[in-house]
Write an enzyme that holds these catalytic residues in place. Structure first.
Site, mmCIF file in Angstrom:
data_model
loop_
_atom_site.group_PDB
_atom_site.id
_atom_site.type_symbol
_atom_site.label_atom_id
_atom_site.label_comp_id
_atom_site.label_asym_id
_atom_site.label_seq_id
_atom_site.Cartn_x
_atom_site.Cartn_y
_atom_site.Cartn_z
ATOM 1 N N ASP A 1 -37.691 -19.621 -51.045
ATOM 2 C CA ASP A 1 -36.296 -19.513 -50.593
ATOM 3 C C ASP A 1 -35.480 -18.842 -51.689
ATOM 4 O OD1 ASP A 1 -36.654 -20.803 -48.158
ATOM 5 O OD2 ASP A 1 -36.005 -22.766 -48.883
ATOM 6 N N ARG B 1 -38.053 -12.580 -45.711
ATOM 7 C CA ARG B 1 -37.043 -13.148 -44.813
ATOM 8 C C ARG B 1 -35.698 -12.513 -45.200
ATOM 9 N NH1 ARG B 1 -35.969 -19.001 -46.170
ATOM 10 N NH2 ARG B 1 -37.864 -19.442 -45.003
#
Ligand code: FAD
Length: 303
Positions: free
Chosen positions: A125, A175
């Site tokens: 992340d 992402r």
């Protein structure tokens, strides 16, 4: 209504945890791995993939990272044992990035090794801008050793198109999201439409370079633009996926799945559910009113 929602958010610290928990049940799978596995099983049955996030970030002591590593190792083993379609998403600050980057690398390596043993994928992340460069550095190091490690780029950062170009050189799996942390104008776009443009610039750059892209948004305008972008390139549904947070935009999610797009749901779980849920509610006070209604009518709202 806006003022009422904001007022509800301000009163959160005084709301009993048991009530916040009812609201949290919409956004968080639960406290235990078993609850997370049950939810992922259900999502898989609905045609969605998942990515598991063991809740927790920004530790202050090295020892705090140990449980996180063990939890990820267990999760990866359990995903394999149950043959579920899920990978994991990891926050490096939960592994001590801000305490000691070398130690963080050691802890992250243990998670990557567990994933390698099962042939699974680990996404790093992206957190606030104080750790962007170090996070990317760790990503590039690990990507060299194990192909199934991915990264996140935040569309609001001015630097992201350049970072996307760097990532395309290693053919990465990325992402793309808008970015959730509060950043100053020198670092990040503030205007909603400008952030959307940044989002599509990064997505297009990655798709042109044949990188696999996780299109992480619930913004219907961006979903439409991304679909148009994919169509223009004649890409197969294997070349990209949509990603959404658990509990958000369920109708849009089901529509994309029905239309044949790959879709991954971000599934957080763990004992730190309280901090995560409060953050979600502060990000989006407009749902505070709906949550209150849901609680008063006896439910936490659909996932
Ligand atoms: C799978 C996934 C992974 C992510 N990973 C990261 C990451 O690593 N780093 C990072 O900085 N950010 C991450 N984010 C968060 C992201 O950056 C945005 O802050 C968030 O997704 C909201 O942006 P949006 O594109 O959905 O657009 P918005 O315009 O903010 O939202 C569109 C609509 O979606 C709904 N919505 C959006 N967010 C929520 C919410 N939290 N609760 C309830 N409703 C909501 C609202 O109805 C809103 O009107 C991730 C998001 C997703 C979906």
């Amino acid at each position: 209504m806006k003022a009422l929602n904001a007022a509800i958010v301000r009163t959160l610290p005084f709301v009993p945890k048991s009530i916040v928990r009812r609201f949290a049940s919409r956004y968080v799978a639960g406290e235990t791995l078993e609850e997370a596995m049950t939810l992922v099983t259900r999502l898989n049955a609905e045609g969605c993939m998942a990515t598991l996030d063991v809740l927790g970030e920004d530790v202050t002591r090295r020892e705090e990272t140990e449980q996180t590593v063990l939890d990820y190792q267990k999760a990866i083993a359990e995903i394999a044992a149950r043959r579920l379609d899920s990978n994991v998403s990891v926050k490096l600050t939960a592994l001590g990035l801000k305490l000691d980057p070398a130690f963080c690398r050691t802890q992250f390596a243990r998670i990557v090794e567990a994933a390698r043993a099962q042939g699974n994928f680990v996404r790093i992340d992206m957190e606030d801008s104080s750790v962007t460069e170090e996070t990317l550095r760790i990503y590039f190091e690990f990507r060299e050793k194990y192909e199934r490690v991915g990264i996140v780029l935040q569309a609001y950062l001015h630097r992201s198109p350049d970072d996307a170009r760097r990532v395309t050189k290693v053919g990465g799996n990325v992402r793309v999201c808008k970015g959730i942390y509060v950043e100053p104008p020198q670092i990040a776009h503030q205007d909603r439409e400008r952030i959307r443009q940044g989002f599509m610039e990064v997505v297009d750059l990655l798709l042109d370079a044949k990188s696999y892209v996780g299109i992480a948004t619930h913004d219907p305008v961006l979903v439409q633009r991304a679909l148009a972008s994919v169509r223009r390139r004649g890409l197969s549904p294997q070349a990209y996926e949509f990603q959404m947070l658990l509990g958000v935009a369920g109708t849009l999610r089901r529509r994309l799945v029905a239309e044949g797009h790959r879709l991954r749901v971000y599934v957080p779980y763990g004992e730190s559910w309280y901090a995560y849920s409060v953050r979600r509610l502060k990000e989006n006070p407009s749902i505070a009113g709906q949550v209150l209604k849901g609680i008063l009518s006896g439910g936490g709202g659909p996932r």
